[in-house]
Design a protein around this motif. Sequence first.
Motif, PDB file in Angstrom:
ATOM      1  N   LEU A 229       0.834  -1.214   0.000  1.00 22.89           N
ATOM      2  CA  LEU A 229       0.000   0.000   0.000  1.00 22.89           C
ATOM      3  C   LEU A 229       0.861   1.254   0.000  1.00 22.89           C
ATOM      4  N   GLU A 230       1.998   1.188   0.665  1.00 16.90           N
ATOM      5  CA  GLU A 230       2.895   2.343   0.662  1.00 16.90           C
ATOM      6  C   GLU A 230       3.371   2.609  -0.768  1.00 16.90           C
ATOM      7  N   ARG A 231       3.641   1.525  -1.518  1.00 15.90           N
ATOM      8  CA  ARG A 231       4.076   1.688  -2.907  1.00 15.90           C
ATOM      9  C   ARG A 231       2.958   2.205  -3.802  1.00 15.90           C
ATOM     10  N   VAL A 232       1.720   1.770  -3.530  1.00 17.85           N
ATOM     11  CA  VAL A 232       0.584   2.301  -4.290  1.00 17.85           C
ATOM     12  C   VAL A 232       0.522   3.816  -4.089  1.00 17.85           C
ATOM     13  N   GLY A 233       0.703   4.252  -2.859  1.00 23.78           N
ATOM     14  CA  GLY A 233       0.719   5.689  -2.576  1.00 23.78           C
ATOM     15  C   GLY A 233       1.831   6.392  -3.337  1.00 23.78           C
ATOM     16  N   ASP A 234       3.012   5.772  -3.370  1.00 24.34           N
ATOM     17  CA  ASP A 234       4.133   6.345  -4.130  1.00 24.34           C
ATOM     18  C   ASP A 234       3.771   6.509  -5.602  1.00 24.34           C
ATOM     19  N   LEU A 235       3.071   5.525  -6.141  1.00 30.09           N
ATOM     20  CA  LEU A 235       2.688   5.582  -7.554  1.00 30.09           C
ATOM     21  C   LEU A 235       1.703   6.727  -7.787  1.00 30.09           C
ATOM     22  N   GLY A 236       0.769   6.908  -6.834  1.00 36.13           N
ATOM     23  CA  GLY A 236      -0.156   8.037  -6.919  1.00 36.13           C
ATOM     24  C   GLY A 236       0.608   9.360  -6.870  1.00 36.13           C
TER      25      GLY A 236
ATOM     26  N   TYR B 183      -7.357  10.812 -21.891  1.00 38.35           N
ATOM     27  CA  TYR B 183      -7.725  10.989 -20.483  1.00 38.35           C
ATOM     28  C   TYR B 183      -8.776   9.958 -20.071  1.00 38.35           C
ATOM     29  N   ARG B 184      -9.721   9.701 -20.997  1.00 39.71           N
ATOM     30  CA  ARG B 184     -10.717   8.659 -20.726  1.00 39.71           C
ATOM     31  C   ARG B 184     -10.052   7.323 -20.489  1.00 39.71           C
ATOM     32  N   GLY B 185      -9.093   7.006 -21.371  1.00 42.43           N
ATOM     33  CA  GLY B 185      -8.367   5.734 -21.263  1.00 42.43           C
ATOM     34  C   GLY B 185      -7.683   5.614 -19.904  1.00 42.43           C
ATOM     35  N   LEU B 186      -7.051   6.712 -19.501  1.00 44.59           N
ATOM     36  CA  LEU B 186      -6.345   6.730 -18.224  1.00 44.59           C
ATOM     37  C   LEU B 186      -7.327   6.542 -17.064  1.00 44.59           C
ATOM     38  N   GLN B 187      -8.471   7.217 -17.160  1.00 48.62           N
ATOM     39  CA  GLN B 187      -9.476   7.108 -16.089  1.00 48.62           C
ATOM     40  C   GLN B 187     -10.026   5.692 -15.976  1.00 48.62           C
ATOM     41  N   THR B 188     -10.322   5.085 -17.143  1.00 48.03           N
ATOM     42  CA  THR B 188     -10.867   3.724 -17.120  1.00 48.03           C
ATOM     43  C   THR B 188      -9.846   2.752 -16.532  1.00 48.03           C
ATOM     44  N   LEU B 189      -8.590   2.934 -16.938  1.00 47.51           N
ATOM     45  CA  LEU B 189      -7.521   2.090 -16.407  1.00 47.51           C
ATOM     46  C   LEU B 189      -7.445   2.236 -14.881  1.00 47.51           C
TER      47      LEU B 189
ATOM     48  N   ALA C 188      -4.207  -5.623 -20.691  1.00 47.42           N
ATOM     49  CA  ALA C 188      -4.628  -5.435 -22.088  1.00 47.42           C
ATOM     50  C   ALA C 188      -4.955  -3.968 -22.353  1.00 47.42           C
ATOM     51  N   MET C 189      -5.652  -3.346 -21.389  1.00 46.66           N
ATOM     52  CA  MET C 189      -6.028  -1.949 -21.576  1.00 46.66           C
ATOM     53  C   MET C 189      -4.792  -1.047 -21.556  1.00 46.66           C
ATOM     54  N   TYR C 190      -3.856  -1.370 -20.695  1.00 47.53           N
ATOM     55  CA  TYR C 190      -2.616  -0.601 -20.629  1.00 47.53           C
ATOM     56  C   TYR C 190      -1.863  -0.696 -21.963  1.00 47.53           C
ATOM     57  N   THR C 191      -1.772  -1.904 -22.520  1.00 46.74           N
ATOM     58  CA  THR C 191      -1.050  -2.087 -23.776  1.00 46.74           C
ATOM     59  C   THR C 191      -1.710  -1.281 -24.901  1.00 46.74           C
ATOM     60  N   SER C 192      -3.035  -1.237 -24.895  1.00 44.60           N
ATOM     61  CA  SER C 192      -3.717  -0.486 -25.949  1.00 44.60           C
ATOM     62  C   SER C 192      -3.511   1.024 -25.764  1.00 44.60           C
ATOM     63  N   LEU C 193      -3.503   1.478 -24.511  1.00 44.56           N
ATOM     64  CA  LEU C 193      -3.251   2.897 -24.234  1.00 44.56           C
ATOM     65  C   LEU C 193      -1.813   3.273 -24.632  1.00 44.56           C
ATOM     66  N   PHE C 194      -0.899   2.373 -24.368  1.00 44.05           N
ATOM     67  CA  PHE C 194       0.509   2.562 -24.727  1.00 44.05           C
ATOM     68  C   PHE C 194       0.631   2.805 -26.233  1.00 44.05           C
ATOM     69  N   ARG C 195      -0.023   1.939 -26.996  1.00 43.22           N
ATOM     70  CA  ARG C 195       0.017   2.036 -28.450  1.00 43.22           C
ATOM     71  C   ARG C 195      -0.589   3.366 -28.919  1.00 43.22           C
ATOM     72  N   GLU C 196      -1.696   3.727 -28.302  1.00 39.54           N
ATOM     73  CA  GLU C 196      -2.393   4.961 -28.672  1.00 39.54           C
ATOM     74  C   GLU C 196      -1.497   6.186 -28.417  1.00 39.54           C
ATOM     75  N   LEU C 197      -0.851   6.187 -27.271  1.00 41.87           N
ATOM     76  CA  LEU C 197       0.002   7.332 -26.916  1.00 41.87           C
ATOM     77  C   LEU C 197       1.192   7.436 -27.876  1.00 41.87           C
TER      78      LEU C 197
ATOM     79  N   LEU D  42       2.388   8.213 -20.562  1.00 38.95           N
ATOM     80  CA  LEU D  42       2.797   6.804 -20.631  1.00 38.95           C
ATOM     81  C   LEU D  42       3.251   6.314 -19.256  1.00 38.95           C
ATOM     82  N   PHE D  43       4.036   7.142 -18.581  1.00 41.76           N
ATOM     83  CA  PHE D  43       4.493   6.748 -17.245  1.00 41.76           C
ATOM     84  C   PHE D  43       3.325   6.707 -16.255  1.00 41.76           C
ATOM     85  N   CYS D  44       2.384   7.631 -16.408  1.00 40.23           N
ATOM     86  CA  CYS D  44       1.190   7.581 -15.541  1.00 40.23           C
ATOM     87  C   CYS D  44       0.451   6.257 -15.756  1.00 40.23           C
ATOM     88  N   ALA D  45       0.280   5.885 -17.038  1.00 40.11           N
ATOM     89  CA  ALA D  45      -0.427   4.628 -17.354  1.00 40.11           C
ATOM     90  C   ALA D  45       0.330   3.447 -16.755  1.00 40.11           C
TER      91      ALA D  45
END
Lengths: 240, 240
Positions: free
Chosen positions: A95-102, A122-128, A163-172, A190-193
């Motif tokens: 959980l501490e690492r999740v916070g770091d990622l945020g 932004y939609r893609g990021l939100q859904t992810l 799968a969603m991350y890979t598709s967002l990666f390609r899109e970006l 990309l790093f946020c995703a």
Amino acid sequence: MQSQHTVRSYDDELKFLAHKIAEMGGHAERMVEQSVMAIVNADNALAQRVISDDLILDASEREIDDRAITIIAKRQPMAVDLREIIGAIRISSDLERVGDLGKNIAKRVAAVSDTRQSIKVYRGLQTLAELALTQLKDVLDAFASRSIQQINIVRDRDDEIDAMYTSLFRELLTYMMEDPRNISACTHLLFCAKNIERIGDHATNIAETVYYIVTGQQMPPDRPKEDMSHGVVVDEAKRA
Amino acid sequence: MQSQHTVRSYDDELKFLAHKIAEMGGHAERMVEQSVMAIVNADNALAQRVISDDLILDASEREIDDRAITIIAKRQPMAVDLREIIGAIRISSDLERVGDLGKNIAKRVAAVSDTRQSIKVYRGLQTLAELALTQLKDVLDAFASRSIQQINIVRDRDDEIDAMYTSLFRELLTYMMEDPRNISACTHLLFCAKNIERIGDHATNIAETVYYIVTGQQMPPDRPKEDMSHGVVVDEAKRA
């Protein structure tokens, strides 16, 4: 009376750990939610709040570690109690690492808001983020109820996130090629995703820890799977 | 005799953990070294070896966890022994993640070798990896000798890694802007660089754990610092 008191107090100590984990979980979820909101709305003030909130999570992890080790030394717990305590140390670290990622997402707000990207990104990021946060909520529920029913579901859904991350990666990558002015912002996105995808991995780690607490066994290894973005090549020549 | 045997065996159990950590450390270092070599030489065969080597590290982490918990349950260790055992669990988790990062670099070899980049980029990546691996070796030495002398040095050097990473980040963005054909490969190289930077963070985590094992205290928090790449914006317009 003395013995009853002792037992009740030991029990309270264990409950304290579980309560603190739940609190950390809620805090980490909120940080991730708000960091993504800050990216989407280019909200620097919100980003700053997320960044400073991370200190609370760091302090909670330290507190759980200290308490857990004191309990082990004082109570010499066996079997399920010991697993519970070791589990608390592991989960608080995730959980501490999740916070770091945020926090890391929040830090990119300024660089991303420099240029506005397609609403689709932004939609893609939100859904992810929604998927990853659902995973996190579900494993924390599984921890609270000590139930292993949900755990396989969580594991399977990690594929969706990948799968969603890979598709967002390609899109970006595609946006970057379309217009070099998008390169800086899209790289940060990309790093946020990637950070959000990693939150899903931490949810999976927590699922494994809950399985271990409840059963005393390591979770059997899953089929190998992860995000497939490492192979993505968007070829400028082929796109033309 | 019985008691002596018991004590010797307990001691052997603790030594086993320390030995296994050293072994994991060597293995993780090798994976990272070879993954960077595979990127630099576009060596797919080497990359495949790194990827399959990761299974060994995963198994070692599980073994350390199982043994550690068995020792706690059986021996009910106090003070420094308990810290030693909890420390082994933490360090093995960091080393397992270092291996994952090496594997992740190796997986990008195919996507990166698609186009060759400037020799300067590969040099940058190699230097960054050398720094991170030196950190890792030094903290593992500190763990082996239970010495906290080196720990502050390791912490300070983490700043160097962050600074070098940020400069590599900026350089890669520039190459992407110069030629859209570089975008795919440079994006994967960016992630490789980020993975190496994270290896430095794991070395710092291990340093904190060694401090805790030796002193029984949490390491006092350092001044806040990390890679500054989150703010990097390379402006196409300003570059022209």
